[in-house]
Design a protein around this motif. Structure first.
Motif, PDB file in Angstrom:
ATOM      1  N   ARG A   1       0.810  -1.229   0.000  1.00 28.44           N
ATOM      2  CA  ARG A   1       0.000   0.000   0.000  1.00 28.44           C
ATOM      3  C   ARG A   1       0.839   1.273   0.000  1.00 28.44           C
ATOM      4  O   ARG A   1       0.315   2.370  -0.114  1.00 28.44           O
ATOM      5  CB  ARG A   1      -0.870   0.044   1.258  1.00 28.44           C
ATOM      6  CG  ARG A   1      -1.922  -1.020   1.321  1.00 28.44           C
ATOM      7  CD  ARG A   1      -2.656  -0.913   2.650  1.00 28.44           C
ATOM      8  NE  ARG A   1      -3.962  -1.500   2.587  1.00 28.44           N
ATOM      9  CZ  ARG A   1      -4.297  -2.632   3.203  1.00 28.44           C
ATOM     10  NH1 ARG A   1      -3.413  -3.293   3.911  1.00 28.44           N
ATOM     11  NH2 ARG A   1      -5.525  -3.097   3.093  1.00 28.44           N
ATOM     12  N   MET A   2       2.136   1.127   0.182  1.00 24.74           N
ATOM     13  CA  MET A   2       2.975   2.283   0.463  1.00 24.74           C
ATOM     14  C   MET A   2       3.219   3.137  -0.774  1.00 24.74           C
ATOM     15  O   MET A   2       3.499   2.615  -1.844  1.00 24.74           O
ATOM     16  CB  MET A   2       4.301   1.772   1.001  1.00 24.74           C
ATOM     17  CG  MET A   2       5.128   2.823   1.642  1.00 24.74           C
ATOM     18  SD  MET A   2       4.343   3.432   3.137  1.00 24.74           S
ATOM     19  CE  MET A   2       4.972   2.287   4.329  1.00 24.74           C
ATOM     20  N   ALA A  58      -1.909   4.288   0.322  1.00 26.11           N
ATOM     21  CA  ALA A  58      -3.245   4.203  -0.257  1.00 26.11           C
ATOM     22  C   ALA A  58      -3.905   3.000   0.412  1.00 26.11           C
ATOM     23  O   ALA A  58      -3.674   1.870   0.008  1.00 26.11           O
ATOM     24  CB  ALA A  58      -3.159   4.012  -1.769  1.00 26.11           C
ATOM     25  N   PRO A  74      -7.376  -0.813  -1.495  1.00 28.51           N
ATOM     26  CA  PRO A  74      -6.874  -1.222  -2.809  1.00 28.51           C
ATOM     27  C   PRO A  74      -7.774  -0.703  -3.934  1.00 28.51           C
ATOM     28  O   PRO A  74      -9.001  -0.818  -3.862  1.00 28.51           O
ATOM     29  CB  PRO A  74      -6.897  -2.743  -2.741  1.00 28.51           C
ATOM     30  CG  PRO A  74      -6.799  -3.054  -1.292  1.00 28.51           C
ATOM     31  CD  PRO A  74      -7.526  -1.949  -0.585  1.00 28.51           C
ATOM     32  N   LYS A 107      -8.178   5.905  -4.802  1.00 25.86           N
ATOM     33  CA  LYS A 107      -7.186   6.971  -4.650  1.00 25.86           C
ATOM     34  C   LYS A 107      -7.285   7.691  -3.314  1.00 25.86           C
ATOM     35  O   LYS A 107      -6.575   8.669  -3.083  1.00 25.86           O
ATOM     36  CB  LYS A 107      -7.287   7.951  -5.816  1.00 25.86           C
ATOM     37  CG  LYS A 107      -8.611   8.668  -5.957  1.00 25.86           C
ATOM     38  CD  LYS A 107      -8.569   9.543  -7.203  1.00 25.86           C
ATOM     39  CE  LYS A 107      -9.919  10.168  -7.460  1.00 25.86           C
ATOM     40  NZ  LYS A 107      -9.920  10.941  -8.710  1.00 25.86           N
ATOM     41  N   VAL A 163      -4.683  10.721  -3.458  1.00 23.16           N
ATOM     42  CA  VAL A 163      -3.346  10.569  -2.881  1.00 23.16           C
ATOM     43  C   VAL A 163      -2.238  10.817  -3.912  1.00 23.16           C
ATOM     44  O   VAL A 163      -1.073  10.948  -3.555  1.00 23.16           O
ATOM     45  CB  VAL A 163      -3.219   9.174  -2.220  1.00 23.16           C
ATOM     46  CG1 VAL A 163      -3.127   8.074  -3.275  1.00 23.16           C
ATOM     47  CG2 VAL A 163      -2.035   9.111  -1.273  1.00 23.16           C
TER      48      VAL A 163
END
Lengths: 199, 286, 787
Positions: free
Chosen positions: C464-465, C478, C481, C484, C603
């Motif tokens: 997720r990073m 984020a 999954p 944004k 993001v």
């Protein structure tokens, strides 16, 4: 003569427990395994020409009081000075052992440097590491049948044979009956022998 | 449709993102628990053993998982030609099970030993650079990789050093090009020092295959480099440039990252096998 | 009602003060005689050993907040439109946003694990991570990150050797636990100061993700009034580890720490991972079946505290049968079974009709007993419709009280005495050779790169990073999954600032946390606090505490987007850790540690502090000040950390923070970096070096006319501010935006195609260094600590 520290878990040793459960599935009928235990071995050598007596007392204090070697919450230990360890090493009652070490140099220089930073002890040479697996086994004839069990649970050969030692990274010796410490010391100090090509 | 089993052994911890990475290249992924009924394993077209700490790395990394009946069944499916990918801890399982390099199938010929680098022991997490040497594994796992291409991907392991004590094994993996992926310098040249050589593996190996090329033991984490958003902004490479250019553009960030090439390679084989010609084991499945 | 067996009773009543104190000590209880009498009054009789242990734990400072609660309640803002759940449960819950019709929330918890980490660093720190992760997991959330704020002693001081062992042990504990658990490390911070030589701080933060409609509460649900409910205990078999842990955490470390090693729990990340997987399946099934249930982690006080709190929070009673508790040994005394802090356990209350199904998930599907010796799920109790809480052993009650008696709580009003005004700080000697001095500053422990430490931490797991610790002022991920939606998180604290001025030092920390969040482009939505102080019975320590909490509350209210008239940046969770002091009784520096949580609608705007290209403009906001108290500069030049802090004007700071947020969000900033420890000079260098790899882009910074009189101040003042990299083509847009917010900015330099780091003052070149050589000093300084 070197001093020796053996550290084992007093909480459940999950590696030993799983080795037992997994090992049992590899055995042929008639062979039983009642227990496996594991200890870490640290060998404290004196500097060349020196004696372990010069550092053993300080070392013993460090073992008891610091977090370097033992976490009393979960571990127990046996610290054997050079005189306490005697001539030979005998397995626990009715057990035998597989002693393993990495194929590379067994010295842990990082540990030594950290230890000396906090506990100066003149005369301490190398600190070496090894691991011992104690097995309580019985073959169809009622003996411990160590050769069979070593073949089945010792050096890894394939999915059915071997478990405790990967011979590509480690090398092992058998501890059956009283083993002279001089042999153990040599096993830890000398370069690992070439891998015997599998049959 | 091609179905991939992502094998969930207790202690594995990368199963969800690995499944997502497989899905994004068009494969159907299912997380399959190690103790599911024996019959489920043959239903799949491919198998991925993801990263983590299977059985807590008790005894040694991969040692206990290698003895699982599920791994036996996967080995049998691999024998029929189905692909098996072990990522990180999964690679350790495959090596401990004797599936890689598998010169004498089933025999354990290597170890994944603790990392060795000057003054840097223990677990290491950082991005590394990979190069490909074409070999039997190319078509399954490195299709579409250009010669000389440098592929950044993160590693995260404490025991990632491929090692064999048998000189013959060493020679064969080199001659037969079983080291499909190796750690390289950012330029693509040989990785001679830390951190480009992060763990001291023999031949700078990052991923080794079996002779048939359908089994790959791979230490880096392609699923952590499957989307552009996962790439560090400051990576000094075309990938870093793409990443910086994508600031403010979510669609671009959701696009492919460098690690996707490995899953795409797998998918293009599984989804259009004709392109590769007949694969062994394919008939047996249909 | 069955009678309590006399064998279990502790005869405390009728004793005089002295005898009572002795008796309590002999029993290993840390209750004061006054507290013991209050317990007798509430119970109306002598307690059993189990009951006394429960009160001992529940009334420990760690669990009861007996000294701090009224201060926190009086000063901290805990509500805002973003907040779903504030302080009170194991973690706070904040809205994240909606993706594909589902609303998601972030869960955050923050705690200390200081004393255990001092005594047994590896297990202590690992247990800290393990505990904070449970706090988030028991809210029904998926754990998506952990952070750690660490305070260590002087690595070059008289106690360097043990300090370095503690650093190493704590770092080992963090990576060994977190990496195996499969939760990414989202960063943290490290600060070295001699006053932590004998009492390190290990603060941990955990972040989770949950569907807003699936937040799970730690209480027996109301449905238990209509059908029978049972208590399920799952996880590690109960053993004696960590017995008395909460009381230990609430006491001063003793002369001989040796004897206290037994209070530290034994963590196991593998079992935690397996439990989290099984929990995921169980919770999914319960939600799907629309079954009302309660869920709680077992922490301080073990089974007794978790079960009584579950019952009390729902307004029910409970019978807990210790004979049904899976245990490591058969001979554990009832108070150990009931109160030991064995790790890796959860408690769940479910309707009896689904209990077998839940047990099957744990014991069969995820096969706990096969993968971990002795682990399992078992039914160990039953909810009672009345409010009687009983603990039974061999069919006999060993504890029996009304839940409200147990959870009544306790309060102490501590005395406050503000410290005497410090004498004016001595003036700083001038720096003669700026280049040599800068090179030394770069390698100082508090300013050098943290990379040698964080390379042990898995930052990538879960995939997720976006931006990792060390690349920017906050980590960015984020969480959902495919969505944004984004989250950013930071943790900050500077003990020297707070020691110099508890109110303003703490306010500065809050401002810094918010600056870190907006520098990456996230909107600050919540704060958490862990307040680490000395002995609250010391009036000076307690005065520091109260002033610090006031500074925290005022800053959180003042720095929201609309200022004090609008919603605050709410404080949604936290923890107080008292009794942090050395063996000689010297308190640590007062150390509030603040975590900040930010969110993004998109993001993709997030950016790092590394400079991106040659030829762009460097812009400073926040004038430099001559107030250099408690700065890294002052410490480097004088060895002291006293003196006046830089001024913090709340309204100006608020506008600066929100202008920066707008600028990063609108894409007219290539890089933004908060100015903090080490001031402009260190911030600029960090930007030139970049987070992951230096780009080989240099910079040139003229420092004349930046608001202060001395070059030392201009370079190293820790006054609030930012340094931005702005592309020439965006400069007008950038300046216009700051003008609209009424924030002054100064153009301070430019980036260079050559890899040089240059600082000019008037006609003089103060620093002109090759980037690679200064990078080596920065990167290598902490290596010997982490090897």
């Amino acid at each position: 003569m070197s001093a020796v520290l053996l550290v084992g878990l007093k909480i459940t040793d999950l590696s030993a427990w799983t080795a037992l459960e997994t090992g049992r599935r590899l055995l042929e009928p008639g062979h039983t395994l009642s227990r496996i235990a594991r200890e870490q071995l640290l060998l404290f050598e004196p500097e060349p020409g020196g004696k372990a007596e010069t550092f053993e007392r300080t070392l013993g204090e460090a073992v008891r009081q610091s977090n370097f070697f033992v976490n009393p919450n979960k571990e127990r230990y046996r610290f054997l000075t050079s005189s306490e360890r005697g001539e030979s090493w005998s397995p626990p009652d009715s057990a035998w052992g597989i002693l393993s070490r990495v194929r590379e140099d067994t010295r842990d220089d990082g540990l030594k440097a950290r230890l000396l930073r906090e506990h100066p002890m003149p005369g301490l040479g190398a600190i070496r590491r090894a691991k011992v697996w104690w097995l309580w086994s019985r073959g169809p004839d009622g003996t411990p049948a160590a050769p069979y069990f070593r073949e089945t649970l010792g050096e890894l050969r394939d999915q059915r044979h071997g478990l405790l030692v990967n011979p590509h990274a480690e090398t092992a010796m058998l501890l059956h009956g009283a083993t002279p410490w001089s042999r153990v010391d040599r096993f830890l100090i000398q370069p690992a022998p070439a891998l015997r090509a599998a049959a | 449709m091609a179905r991939v089993a992502v094998v969930q052994i207790p202690g594995v911890n990368c199963e969800y993102e690995t499944a997502r990475a497989l899905e994004v290249v068009g494969l159907t992924a299912r997380i399959v628990r190690w103790n599911e009924p024996a019959s489920v394993w043959s239903e799949f077209d491919a198998y991925v053993i993801p990263g983590g700490f299977a059985f807590q790395d008790r005894i040694r990394a991969g040692a206990v998982a290698a003895k699982l009946p599920a791994v036996d069944r996967i080995a049998a499916e691999a024998e029929r030609g189905k692909p098996v990918l072990g990522i990180c801890n999964g690679a350790q399982v495959l090596v401990e099970a004797g599936l890689v390099p598998g010169l004498h199938p089933g025999r354990v010929e290597m170890a994944l030993a603790p990392n060795r680098a000057p003054r840097r022991e223990g677990y290491l997490c950082r991005w590394s650079w990979l190069g490909v040497t074409p070999g039997p594994g190319s078509s399954w796992y490195a299709r579409n990789v250009r010669p000389g291409q440098v592929i950044p991907m993160p590693i995260a392991h404490g025991e990632g050093r491929f090692l064999t004590a048998d000189p013959e094994v060493q020679e064969r993996i080199e001659i037969e090009n079983l080291v499909l992926y190796r750690f390289v310098a950012p330029s693509g040249g040989r990785a001679v020092r830390y951190p480009f050589d992060p763990n001291g593996a023999t031949l700078q190996a990052a991923g080794i295959t079996n002779r048939a090329g359908n089994i790959l033991a791979f230490m880096p984490h392609p699923e952590r480099a499957t989307w552009l958003r996962q790439v560090p902004l400051e990576l000094k490479n075309a990938w870093g440039e793409s990443r910086r250019a994508a600031v403010g553009n979510w669609e671009a960030l959701e696009g492919p990252g460098p690690g996707r090439i490995l899953f795409q390679s797998l998918a293009s084989n599984l989804l259009s096998p004709s392109a590769e010609g007949a694969r062994p084991g394919r008939e047996a499945r249909s | 009602m069955q009678q309590l067996d006399n064998a279990h009773i502790l005869p405390l009543s009728g004793q005089d003060e002295q005898a009572l104190a002795k008796l309590l000590q002999r029993e290993g209880l840390r209750l004061t005689p006054g507290e013991a009498r209050r317990m007798l009054e509430l119970l109306g009789r002598d307690p059993t050993r189990v009951e006394a242990t429960i009160f001992d734990t529940m009334w420990s400072e760690h669990c009861s907040y007996k000294s701090s609660r009224w201060v926190l309640k009086a000063h901290l803002p805990v509500e805002s439109p973003r907040v779903i759940l504030g302080p009170g449960e194991d973690a706070g819950v904040v809205r994240l946003g909606v993706h594909q019709g589902v609303e998601y929330a972030l869960v955050i918890a923050h705690e200390s694990h200081n004393h255990p980490s001092q005594v047994v660093p590896t297990e202590g720190a690992a247990t800290g991570i393990g505990g904070i992760v449970r706090d988030v997991a028991c809210m029904g959330a998926e754990v998506i990150g952990v952070l750690d704020a660490l305070r260590f002693g002087d690595p070059d001081g008289p106690r360097a050797a043990p300090v370095r062992e503690i650093v190493r042990g704590v770092v080992d504990g963090i990576w060994q636990y977190g990496d195996a658990l499969g939760v990414p490390n989202l960063g943290g911070d490290v600060f070295f100061s001699p006053r932590f030589d004998e009492n390190c701080l290990v603060n941990v933060v955990s972040l989770g993700l949950v569907r807003a409609d699936r937040v799970v509460r730690s209480r027996v649900p109301e449905a238990a009034s209509r059908e029978p409910y049972v208590l399920i205990l799952v996880g590690k078999p109960t053993d004696e580890t960590g017995f008395g842990g909460a009381s230990f955490a609430s006491a001063v470390l003793e002369e001989n720490a040796e004897g206290q090693r037994g209070h530290v729990q034994v963590p196991d990340p593998f079992l935690k991972r397996v439990l989290l997987e099984a929990n995921r399946a169980v919770l999914e099934w319960l939600h799907h079946e629309k079954v009302a249930f309660g869920f709680k982690d077992l922490g301080a006080g073990g089974i007794a505290c978790a079960s009584s709190e579950l019952a009390a929070a729902g307004g029910f009673g409970m019978d807990v049968d210790l004979d049904r508790v899976p245990a490591s040994r058969e001979d554990l005394p009832p108070e150990v079974l009931a109160c030991s802090e064995t790790q890796e356990r959860f408690a769940m209350v479910v309707p009896e009709r689904v209990a077998e199904r839940v047990l099957d998930f744990y014991n069969k599907t995820y096969a706990l007993p096969e993968v971990y010796h002795g682990a399992r799920a078992a039914i160990v109790g039953r909810v009672r419709p009345d409010k009687h809480y009983r603990i039974l052993k061999s069919g006999q009650p060993v504890g029996d009280a009304l839940v409200e008696v147990i959870t009544a709580g306790i309060e102490h009003r501590r005395a406050e005495r503000p410290r005497a005004t410090a004498p004016p700080a001595e003036p700083l000697p001038p720096v003669e050779d700026h280049e040599a001095f800068f090179t030394r500053m770069v390698g100082r422990p508090n300013l050098a790169s943290r990379e040698p430490i964080f390379r042990y931490y898995d930052t990538e797991v879960q995939g997720r990073m976006l931006i990792r610790a060390g690349e920017a002022d906050a980590s960015v991920l984020a969480p959902v999954p495919g969505s944004k939606l984004g989250a950013a998180i930071t943790v900050d604290g500077n003990p020297w600032w707070v020691a110099a001025d508890p109110y303003w030092g703490t306010a500065h920390i809050v401002a810094e946390a918010l600056r870190n969040l907006v520098a990456v482009g996230s909107e600050p939505v919540a704060l958490t606090d862990c307040l680490n102080f000395g002995n609250p019975e010391d009036p000076e320590v307690f005065a520091d505490f109260v002033r610090s909490v006031r500074g925290l509350g005022d800053a959180a209210r003042a720095l929201g987007p609309e200022g004090p008239s609008g919603p605050p940046v709410a404080i949604v969770s936290g923890n107080v850790s008292f009794y942090n002091e050395s063996r000689s009784g010297r308190s640590i520096e007062p150390s509030p540690i603040i975590a900040g949580l930010g969110v993004f609608d998109d993001v993709s705007v997030a950016t790092t502090f590394g400079i991106k290209r040659a030829g762009s403009v460097l812009v400073l906001s926040g004038p430099r000040q001559d107030r250099l108290g408690a700065s890294q500069l002052r410490h480097a030049l004088t060895g002291k950390t006293d003196g006046p802090l830089p001024e913090l004007d709340f309204d100006r700071e608020r506008r600066r923070i929100h202008a920066t947020l707008d600028a990063v969000r609108s894409g007219c900033v290539l890089a933004a970096h908060d100015l903090a420890e080490g001031g402009l000079a260190i911030a600029a260098l960090e930007m030139a070096l970049g987070g992951y790899e230096a780009q080989g882009i240099g910079m040139q910074i003229p420092i004349s006319g930046l608001g202060s009189t001395r070059p030392e101040s201009r370079l190293y003042s820790e006054a609030p501010g930012f340094l931005y990299e702005v592309a020439k083509e965006h400069l007008q847009q950038f300046l216009g935006l700051f003008e609209r917010w009424g924030v002054d900015v100064t153009m301070t330099g430019r980036t260079l195609a050559e890899p040089r780091f240059r600082i000019l003052d008037g006609g003089h070149t103060l620093v002109d260094l090759d980037l690679e050589s200064v990078q080596r000093i920065h990167a290598d300084a902490l290596k010997p600590l982490a090897e």
